[in-house]
Design an enzyme around this catalytic site. Structure first.
Site: not given
Ligand code: AMP
Length: 399
Positions: A201, A352, A375
């Site tokens: 996100k 992580g 974080g």
């Molecule tokens: P964050 O905690 O925001 O750093 O998000 C990490 C997560 O984003 C991981 O578990 C990934 O599997 C997910 N992620 C990365 N790229 C994508 C994508 N294109 N579509 C869905 N999930 C994603």
């Protein structure tokens, strides 16, 4: 830095309260098996130095989210056992972190003794930064050391509230190392300065994106957050993950980025987010009925080239759903490229997932700094003051 570090303190014959980050992953079933001891190992230099300097150590940490009540599956007992193995000396596990029994255990300590308090978050006073709870913790020791960088972005009793009770307080060696490299990324970056931001996100990373747009020479975007930016540019994203409510913000960031922000030009797309789903590489738009789940090979090659040319690299967040092998290539290529660039560039990896990707790629030895705080590192790089660091500064009136 406007605070002392543990090397500056006289610890001979003193009882030192050392806030560590032992928030380790435990197996979900029993809560008794540590699945990665990285965080325990990361605290060893501080613990060993304090012992060499003649202190008795009261170690304290949180683990998981017990929400202010004891929970057997989030006990630090397995950590005491592992730490004892790593230090090759007994580590006593306290039954709680405050109260008369803990107080007498602490009072009976002699130089060289190590006592690990039970999970701080078994008490609501920890996260509430309750002054009475902070005072009870502070009563256990003569000096205060904070080595828990991973918790430094929280103003909790053990990271902030209790520090003012001590005239002698200092950062541990891990805290110092984290702040040294992250300060460099914030204040004296080598150039060209490349930021790589991925993950699910935009919402959790808006501030750090804003900060990178000011500080860095280029910002490479990957992961699901790329689709919110692409959609904001009017590019088709099929059924890829998108934050509709962040489209205007994404358009504004792109507008202000002045070409600094790079987005994926091709994608590994699948019918659904599962390892067995049919996939295809698509350039440009993601077709309807397909989801973009990784950066494509052309994007990965362009990102590798940018990484090769950088003098400083800060990477946070995966380029795709790297947990599933068909969508891991982009993230693993970035991990390998960052490792290779570490021969000439300062490289910092945070969060992580990125750390896990580095491990999965079988690299990491050359990376300048792998942050133990996802974080906390994002907050720091956003330019925010970390309460756990601020609390190590000038003595307050409570002392
Ligand atoms: P964050 O905690 O925001 O750093 O998000 C990490 C997560 O984003 C991981 O578990 C990934 O599997 C997910 N992620 C990365 N790229 C994508 C994508 N294109 N579509 C869905 N999930 C994603």
């Amino acid at each position: 830095m406007a605070f002392q570090t543990i090397g500056d303190l006289d610890l001979a014959g003193k009882r030192a309260f050392v806030r560590v980050d032992f928030n380790v992953p435990l197996d979900k079933e029993t809560g008794k098996i540590i699945t990665s001891d990285t965080r325990i190992r990361a605290a060893l230099p501080t613990i060993r130095l304090a012992l060499e300097k003649g202190a008795a150590l009261v170690l304290a940490s949180h683990l998981g989210r017990p929400k202010g009540k004891p929970a057997a599956k989030m006990s630090l007992a397995p950590v005491a056992a592992r730490l004892s193995e790593l230090l090759a000396k007994p580590v006593k596990q306290a039954p709680d972190c405050v109260g008369p029994e803990v107080r007498s255990l602490a009072d009976a300590m002699r130089p060289g003794d190590v006592l690990l308090l039970e999970n701080l978050r078994f008490h609501a006073g920890e996260e509430a930064n309750d002054p009475q709870f902070a005072a009870q913790l502070a009563a256990l020791a003569d000096v205060y050391v904070n080595d828990a960088f991973g918790a430094a972005h929280r103003a909790h009793a053990s990271t902030a509230g209790m520090a003012g009770h001590f005239a002698a307080r200092a950062a541990g060696l891990l805290m110092r190392k984290e702040l040294k490299y992250l300060s460099m990324a914030l204040r004296e970056p080598r150039r060209p300065y490349l930021a790589i931001v991925g993950g699910a996100k935009i919402s959790g990373k808006i501030d750090v994106l804003e900060s990178f747009l000011k500080l860095a020479d280029r910002v490479l975007i990957g992961g699901a957050m790329a689709y919110t930016f692409l959609k904001a540019q009017g590019i088709g994203i099929g059924s890829s993950l998108v934050e509709e409510e962040k489209l205007a913000l994404a358009a504004d960031l792109l507008d202000r980025a002045g070409g600094k922000l790079a987005l994926p030009s091709d994608h590994v797309a699948a019918r659904e987010c599962s390892a067995g789903s049919p996939t295809q590489i698509v350039a440009g738009a993601v077709p309807d009925g397909w989801l973009g789940l990784d950066i494509g090979p052309t994007t990965a090659a362009a990102y590798e080239e940018a990484i090769r040319q950088a003098g400083m690299i800060v990477w946070n967040g995966p380029m795709g759903v790297f947990e599933l092998p068909p969508f891991a290539a982009g993230t693993l290529r970035v991990a390998r490229a960052v490792e290779a660039a570490s021969d000439h560039a300062v490289t910092i990896v945070g969060g992580g997932d990125s750390e896990k990707a580095v491990q999965t790629a079988g690299v990491g030895k050359k990376i300048t700094h792998i942050s133990t705080g996802g974080g906390a590192s994002l907050d720091f790089l956003s330019g925010r003051t970390l309460p756990g660091v601020a609390a190590l500064g000038e003595p307050s009136t409570i002392a």
